[in-house]
Design a protein around this motif. Structure first.
Motif, PDB file in Angstrom:
ATOM      1  N   PHE A  72       0.831  -1.198   0.000  1.00  0.00           N
ATOM      2  CA  PHE A  72       0.000   0.000   0.000  1.00  0.00           C
ATOM      3  C   PHE A  72       0.868   1.251   0.000  1.00  0.00           C
ATOM      4  N   GLY A  73       0.298   2.324  -0.519  1.00  0.00           N
ATOM      5  CA  GLY A  73       0.975   3.607  -0.527  1.00  0.00           C
ATOM      6  C   GLY A  73       0.610   4.414   0.707  1.00  0.00           C
ATOM      7  N   GLN A  74       1.586   5.133   1.233  1.00  0.00           N
ATOM      8  CA  GLN A  74       1.348   6.079   2.324  1.00  0.00           C
ATOM      9  C   GLN A  74       1.745   7.450   1.811  1.00  0.00           C
ATOM     10  N   GLY A  75       0.781   8.357   1.706  1.00  0.00           N
ATOM     11  CA  GLY A  75       1.035   9.665   1.127  1.00  0.00           C
ATOM     12  C   GLY A  75       1.878  10.557   2.014  1.00  0.00           C
ATOM     13  N   ALA A  76       2.416  11.611   1.397  1.00  0.00           N
ATOM     14  CA  ALA A  76       3.198  12.606   2.127  1.00  0.00           C
ATOM     15  C   ALA A  76       2.270  13.456   2.984  1.00  0.00           C
ATOM     16  N   MET A  77       2.840  13.999   4.070  1.00  0.00           N
ATOM     17  CA  MET A  77       2.088  14.923   4.908  1.00  0.00           C
ATOM     18  C   MET A  77       1.985  16.298   4.262  1.00  0.00           C
ATOM     19  N   THR A  78       2.924  16.609   3.365  1.00  0.00           N
ATOM     20  CA  THR A  78       3.050  17.966   2.828  1.00  0.00           C
ATOM     21  C   THR A  78       3.138  17.939   1.316  1.00  0.00           C
ATOM     22  N   ASN A  79       3.105  19.115   0.726  1.00  0.00           N
ATOM     23  CA  ASN A  79       3.271  19.238  -0.720  1.00  0.00           C
ATOM     24  C   ASN A  79       4.690  18.881  -1.149  1.00  0.00           C
ATOM     25  N   SER A  80       5.688  19.437  -0.446  1.00  0.00           N
ATOM     26  CA  SER A  80       7.072  19.236  -0.888  1.00  0.00           C
ATOM     27  C   SER A  80       8.059  19.173   0.278  1.00  0.00           C
ATOM     28  N   GLY A  81       7.594  18.698   1.446  1.00  0.00           N
ATOM     29  CA  GLY A  81       8.495  18.429   2.549  1.00  0.00           C
ATOM     30  C   GLY A  81       8.511  19.441   3.671  1.00  0.00           C
ATOM     31  N   VAL A  82       7.864  20.600   3.476  1.00  0.00           N
ATOM     32  CA  VAL A  82       7.866  21.665   4.475  1.00  0.00           C
ATOM     33  C   VAL A  82       6.418  22.086   4.731  1.00  0.00           C
ATOM     34  N   ILE A  83       6.042  22.186   5.986  1.00  0.00           N
ATOM     35  CA  ILE A  83       4.676  22.585   6.317  1.00  0.00           C
ATOM     36  C   ILE A  83       4.543  24.098   6.204  1.00  0.00           C
ATOM     37  N   GLY A  84       3.584  24.531   5.410  1.00  0.00           N
ATOM     38  CA  GLY A  84       3.290  25.946   5.264  1.00  0.00           C
ATOM     39  C   GLY A  84       1.828  26.211   5.518  1.00  0.00           C
ATOM     40  N   ALA A  85       1.400  27.445   5.260  1.00  0.00           N
ATOM     41  CA  ALA A  85       0.003  27.804   5.486  1.00  0.00           C
ATOM     42  C   ALA A  85      -0.935  26.998   4.590  1.00  0.00           C
TER      43      ALA A  85
END
Length: 472
Positions: free
Chosen positions: A96-109
């Motif tokens: 199974f795939g586990q998605g990223a928490m963020t768009n590109s590794g850094v949490i922003g607004a």
């Protein structure tokens, strides 16, 4: 079928699993699943359910007993992407795939905007391999209007010291994982694939996955990044968060219209596996999701039909005409992309053929858009399941080919010349050696002199026999 359980247009929270009876009535089998439900797989008289939720979970529902048992729990969440569908491998394990928490590794607004109607802020991404962080940091405005500094693989408003080394973990985010059917022995398969939403095992055992490309949003926006189709290889790195589709994030194609390039956030690329390249790229913002292989009765047997959910602009990029919201065909012989007839659905998200190949079922997520203010507008009761004749996809029905009627007579003329190696009129010999035989007849190595080469029509007939599953 499953409902995601996302609370759009005043819908109640919680995913459901529904059964459509022969008379058209709908029966609820399960409710209050952790939303969004991202996968529903039939296996050994039960349903394996992927619950995105907080945290993510994979469960199994036994249709005979009505028992629902948790197989895996406490998977990473709550973020932009989630725990995705399960595919059962030839080793009888769950992938199974586990998605990223963020768009590109850094949490922003942007993460706050996307956190399911702004309910909570999510956790940081988790690396699957050992990584060393660069000195990258960004100054952003938090939802309360304060200026804060935030960094890679850190919670919102925090940053690691440059040169910090983070150990790879399991479970991780932005990865493919696998485990036994009972959920035990969880292990990492590959890392650096941003959101592997659709998985499929090909007949030869290869695992392929759709990946949704990085968006124009957040503190590391990426321009012109398409979705990708990858072959998943154990131990491979698919590049995220610094490489996208085999290209570095600072490549000219990914720069802003003003020429601004994003910086790397990893400082140890040389320590990681070589970046994998995709089999193909879909359109930018097409949002490739689930897929299915074309069955044997069609000339396009073995090709893929991929559902494209469509763009989520202006959340994921600048305003523009709609993209995706359709089905496309992928030719698996050369990994080329082909358009299919357009139907009036809103956002196709899953697809399956009926067992006899006569019909195609398409799950339509429904009418769902982002506004200019980046709010979600969805229309209740606009989703559904379509049942359409498979012929409508213009895949062309294949003429049946049999070994006794078509293949054995084809080879009988030069059978004696090959008897030292195999019997070309014996089914088992030809079935086992079909790939070699095809390469020989297509490359001029067979038949031997003085026999004339097979015609293109005869070679195509042999290929059709293989595609149809080697019928006797």
């Amino acid at each position: 079928m499953a409902e995601t359980g996302l609370p759009f247009d005043h819908a109640p929270k919680g995913g459901r699993v529904l059964k459509v009876n022969e008379d058209g009535s709908v029966q609820e089998l399960l409710s209050q699943l952790r939303q969004p439900v991202n996968g529903l797989v039939w296996h050994e008289h039960g349903l394996i359910i992927s619950e995105g939720g907080f945290p993510g979970r994979i469960s199994r529902y036994d249709l005979a007993t009505g028992e629902c048992k948790t197989l895996l729990d406490n998977l990473p969440g709550f973020g932009n992407y989630h725990t995705n569908m399960v595919a059962i491998g030839p080793d009888n394990k769950m992938y199974f795939g586990q998605g990223a928490m963020t768009n590109s590794g850094v949490i922003g607004a942007d993460s706050h905007d996307l956190a399911w109607l702004r309910e909570i802020r999510h956790e940081a991404d988790i690396p699957g391999y050992d990584i060393t962080l660069s000195d990258y940091a960004a100054t952003v405005t938090d939802p309360e209007g304060r200026q804060i500094s935030t960094g890679a693989f850190a919670t919102f408003g925090h940053r690691h010291v440059p040169g910090t080394r983070l150990a790879g973990q399991t479970p991780a985010t932005a990865c493919i994982m696998r485990c036994q059917l009972d959920g035990s022995e969880l292990e990492l398969v590959a890392w650096g694939i941003r959101n592997a939403f659709g998985l499929l095992f090909l007949p030869d055992g290869r695992l392929i996955a759709t990946e949704q490309g990085t968006d124009v949003r957040g503190v590391r926006p990426v321009w012109n990044c398409p979705d990708f189709l990858f072959e998943i290889k154990p131990g491979a790195w698919y590049g995220w968060p610094d490489y996208l589709g085999g290209k570095p994030i600072n490549a000219p194609v990914y720069r802003s219209p003003q020429g601004v390039a994003q910086e790397f956030i990893l400082a140890n690329h040389a320590d990681l596996p070589a970046v994998e390249k995709p089999l193909l790229a879909f359109d930018v913002n097409a949002c490739a999701v689930k897929m299915v292989q074309v069955p044997a009765r069609f000339e396009r047997a073995g090709d893929l039909i991929v559902a494209q959910f469509g763009d989520e602009r202006p959340m994921t990029g600048p305003p523009g005409p709609p993209v995706g919201r359709n089905l496309v065909r992928v030719d698996t012989s050369d990994w080329s992309l082909h358009q299919l007839p357009v139907f009036p659905w809103h956002r196709p998200i899953d697809i399956a053929f009926s067992p006899d190949g006569e019909f195609v079922y398409v799950v339509d997520f429904g009418d769902f858009e982002f506004t200019a203010k980046k709010d979600i507008v969805a229309r209740a009761r606009s989703g559904g399941v379509w049942k359409i004749p498979a012929d409508y996809l213009e895949l062309k029905i294949m003429s049946p080919v049999s070994f006794e009627k078509d293949i054995a007579p084809l080879f009988n003329q030069f059978r004696a010349s090959m008897m030292w190696r195999l019997d070309l009129c014996k089914y088992d010999d030809v079935r086992i050696n079909a790939d070699m035989i095809l390469s020989q007849i297509d490359g001029g190595g067979m038949p031997p002199s003085p026999y004339p080469p097979l015609t293109s029509a005869q070679i195509t007939m042999f290929q059709d026999w293989m595609k149809q599953g080697y019928p006797r």
